[in-house]
Design an enzyme around this catalytic site. Structure first.
Site, PDB file in Angstrom:
ATOM      1  N   ARG A 254      22.437 -29.854  13.736  1.00 44.48           N
ATOM      2  CA  ARG A 254      22.800 -28.435  13.714  1.00 44.48           C
ATOM      3  C   ARG A 254      24.022 -28.238  12.821  1.00 44.48           C
ATOM      4  O   ARG A 254      24.796 -29.169  12.584  1.00 44.48           O
ATOM      5  CB  ARG A 254      23.113 -27.932  15.128  1.00 44.48           C
ATOM      6  CG  ARG A 254      21.978 -28.125  16.144  1.00 44.48           C
ATOM      7  CD  ARG A 254      22.457 -27.731  17.535  1.00 44.48           C
ATOM      8  NE  ARG A 254      21.403 -27.794  18.532  1.00 44.48           N
ATOM      9  CZ  ARG A 254      21.132 -28.858  19.286  1.00 44.48           C
ATOM     10  NH1 ARG A 254      21.853 -29.970  19.140  1.00 44.48           N
ATOM     11  NH2 ARG A 254      20.164 -28.825  20.187  1.00 44.48           N
TER      12      ARG A 254
ATOM     13  N   HIS B  57      19.308 -23.424   9.566  1.00 43.89           N
ATOM     14  CA  HIS B  57      18.725 -23.975  10.796  1.00 43.89           C
ATOM     15  C   HIS B  57      17.242 -24.284  10.623  1.00 43.89           C
ATOM     16  O   HIS B  57      16.695 -25.134  11.347  1.00 43.89           O
ATOM     17  CB  HIS B  57      18.931 -22.985  11.952  1.00 43.89           C
ATOM     18  CG  HIS B  57      18.735 -23.590  13.306  1.00 43.89           C
ATOM     19  ND1 HIS B  57      19.675 -24.391  13.917  1.00 43.89           N
ATOM     20  CD2 HIS B  57      17.689 -23.528  14.168  1.00 43.89           C
ATOM     21  CE1 HIS B  57      19.227 -24.793  15.094  1.00 43.89           C
ATOM     22  NE2 HIS B  57      18.021 -24.281  15.279  1.00 43.89           N
TER      23      HIS B  57
ATOM     24  N   ARG C  19      16.217 -27.849  10.169  1.00 36.13           N
ATOM     25  CA  ARG C  19      16.098 -28.636  11.400  1.00 36.13           C
ATOM     26  C   ARG C  19      14.630 -28.684  11.843  1.00 36.13           C
ATOM     27  O   ARG C  19      14.102 -29.741  12.195  1.00 36.13           O
ATOM     28  CB  ARG C  19      16.987 -28.001  12.465  1.00 36.13           C
ATOM     29  CG  ARG C  19      16.971 -28.648  13.815  1.00 36.13           C
ATOM     30  CD  ARG C  19      18.104 -27.998  14.632  1.00 36.13           C
ATOM     31  NE  ARG C  19      17.925 -28.165  16.061  1.00 36.13           N
ATOM     32  CZ  ARG C  19      18.263 -29.252  16.730  1.00 36.13           C
ATOM     33  NH1 ARG C  19      18.772 -30.288  16.093  1.00 36.13           N
ATOM     34  NH2 ARG C  19      18.089 -29.322  18.043  1.00 36.13           N
TER      35      ARG C  19
ATOM     36  N   HIS D 259      17.530 -32.626  22.245  1.00 40.19           N
ATOM     37  CA  HIS D 259      17.008 -31.703  23.254  1.00 40.19           C
ATOM     38  C   HIS D 259      16.817 -32.419  24.588  1.00 40.19           C
ATOM     39  O   HIS D 259      16.314 -33.542  24.642  1.00 40.19           O
ATOM     40  CB  HIS D 259      15.662 -31.126  22.807  1.00 40.19           C
ATOM     41  CG  HIS D 259      15.794 -30.017  21.816  1.00 40.19           C
ATOM     42  ND1 HIS D 259      14.775 -29.653  20.984  1.00 40.19           N
ATOM     43  CD2 HIS D 259      16.824 -29.187  21.522  1.00 40.19           C
ATOM     44  CE1 HIS D 259      15.170 -28.637  20.215  1.00 40.19           C
ATOM     45  NE2 HIS D 259      16.407 -28.349  20.530  1.00 40.19           N
TER      46      HIS D 259
ATOM     47  N   TYR E  80       6.523 -28.764  17.779  1.00 43.80           N
ATOM     48  CA  TYR E  80       6.332 -29.377  16.467  1.00 43.80           C
ATOM     49  C   TYR E  80       5.091 -30.255  16.437  1.00 43.80           C
ATOM     50  O   TYR E  80       4.354 -30.270  15.457  1.00 43.80           O
ATOM     51  CB  TYR E  80       7.571 -30.194  16.084  1.00 43.80           C
ATOM     52  CG  TYR E  80       8.808 -29.352  15.931  1.00 43.80           C
ATOM     53  CD1 TYR E  80       8.835 -28.288  15.032  1.00 43.80           C
ATOM     54  CD2 TYR E  80       9.939 -29.589  16.694  1.00 43.80           C
ATOM     55  CE1 TYR E  80       9.968 -27.502  14.904  1.00 43.80           C
ATOM     56  CE2 TYR E  80      11.071 -28.806  16.571  1.00 43.80           C
ATOM     57  CZ  TYR E  80      11.078 -27.767  15.675  1.00 43.80           C
ATOM     58  OH  TYR E  80      12.182 -26.983  15.550  1.00 43.80           O
TER      59      TYR E  80
END
Length: 377
Positions: free
Chosen positions: A206, A314, A317, A340, A349
């Site tokens: 991030r 972002h 990412r 996460h 994803y």
């Protein structure tokens, strides 16, 4: 003569009846309204006694504080896993209250908050003239959390936020970059920022994590980057460094070998000296600030690289996570790379790659049907 086993009912000069009862401290409390008959007063007392015995009783004088005042105190005192809200989170909550909740509901006493008022507010917020579905969902979740605490504080009997699905975000799909676009982006930025773009894309860090990186966090011999801290800029409070958003955010991520040389060049040319020196700083030696970086570095480079309008740093990412999923990363591996605690993002994803794989299979069949020289065996 109005005595009963618990509480009292007496006749007033007006002819109506007043019910009184002792609270938990023994103090006599009057009912918030009078009654036409003594029997009505006795029935009301019996109901209050039942609620007291079951723990569901709400003091009629409670909830007089307005939602706006209570919500501000809620943000100031809110604890998550025993810790105060992160400065950036508190800032976001206050912005949502100021812009979208308090103007419509802030002057309403807590005890007058009901489901119909919440439905009317949410209907306007999520309508065509509102700020959009995602913002409406975030604001609804915040209001629901505040009202949940008010229930726990015995200020209101039930949570008025009962709209099914109102807190679920239905975000539009973020743009997915092609590898050529990412490379064009890397080539479009100044040399000072080349390593940052590469690291953002290929490791999924991030912006707050990138801005907090120090030399000691990069081990180019082992090919890893360790995320130990993150930085936030809060309006009126300045910059603060702290641990990542969650325990899962504290992680060590493998760096793809093909960008190691770029990182070594950056450390030798642009990073602050010393083990504690920041890896990424501006031309004048100042730390990265999200808004300034977006306007001065990202926006012109994104335009030059031909990225879709509205693209953000972002989004790199998500691109990196998709590339990892495409090369077989498991849910647990994606969770680790992204920092996460929940598998939800990783599954998203992977699902995208499964859908793409199905589309590719369909395209292969379609190509077979259009090839005159191919026959089935």
């Amino acid at each position: 003569m109005g005595r009963r086993a618990w509480g009292t009912v007496r006749r007033l000069p007006s002819g109506r009846y007043q019910a009184r009862y002792p609270d938990s401290s023994g103090k006599q409390v009057s009912a918030p309204h009078t009654f036409a008959t003594k029997a009505d007063g006795n029935r009301w007392l019996a109901k209050v006694q039942t609620q007291l015995d079951s723990g569901s009783w709400i003091d009629p004088k409670a909830g007089q504080e307005t939602l706006g005042v209570y919500a501000e105190r809620w943000v100031d005192t809110r604890l998550v896993r025993g810790r105060p809200l992160a400065p950036r989170t508190a800032e976001l909550y206050r912005a949502q209250l100021k812009n979208h909740i308090v103007p419509a509901l802030g002057s309403t006493p807590l005890r007058q908050m009901d489901a119909s008022a919440v439905r009317a507010w949410y209907g306007t917020l999520s309508g065509p003239d509102g700020p959009g579905q995602v913002t409406a969902a975030k604001c609804y979740r915040l209001l629901r959390a505040i009202c949940t605490t008010a229930v726990d504080d015995n200020l209101i009997a039930r949570n008025p936020c009962s709209i099914r699905g109102a807190g679920q975000e239905r975000s539009s799909e973020r743009p997915m970059f092609a590898l050529a676009q990412v490379q064009a982006l890397v080539d479009a930025v100044e040399d000072r920022w080349r390593a940052l773009i590469l690291l953002a894309g290929w490791t999924g860090l991030r912006i707050g994590e990138l801005a907090a990186l120090r030399r000691e966090d990069l081990d180019l011999t082992a090919g890893t980057v360790s995320v130990r801290s993150s930085v936030v800029d809060v309006i009126g409070q300045g910059r603060s460094y702290g641990p990542p958003k969650s325990a899962a955010g504290r992680r060590t991520v493998a760096i793809p070998p093909h960008i190691i040389d770029d990182l070594a060049h950056h450390l030798a040319t642009y990073a602050e000296p010393g083990a504690k020196g920041l890896v990424f700083v501006g031309p004048k030696g100042g730390p990265i600030r999200r808004n300034n970086f977006a306007a001065r570095v990202w926006a012109p480079a994104a335009e030059a690289a031909g990225l879709p309008p509205g693209s953000h740093l972002h989004d790199l990412r998500g691109w990196g996570a998709t590339v990892a999923a495409r090369h077989g990363a498991t849910t647990r591996e994606l969770m680790h790379r992204l920092g996460h605690a929940s598998p939800a993002a990783a599954l998203r994803y992977q699902r995208a790659e499964q859908e793409r794989d199905a589309a590719l299979a369909a395209a292969m069949s379609a190509a077979l049907g259009h090839s005159d020289g191919m026959t089935s065996s």
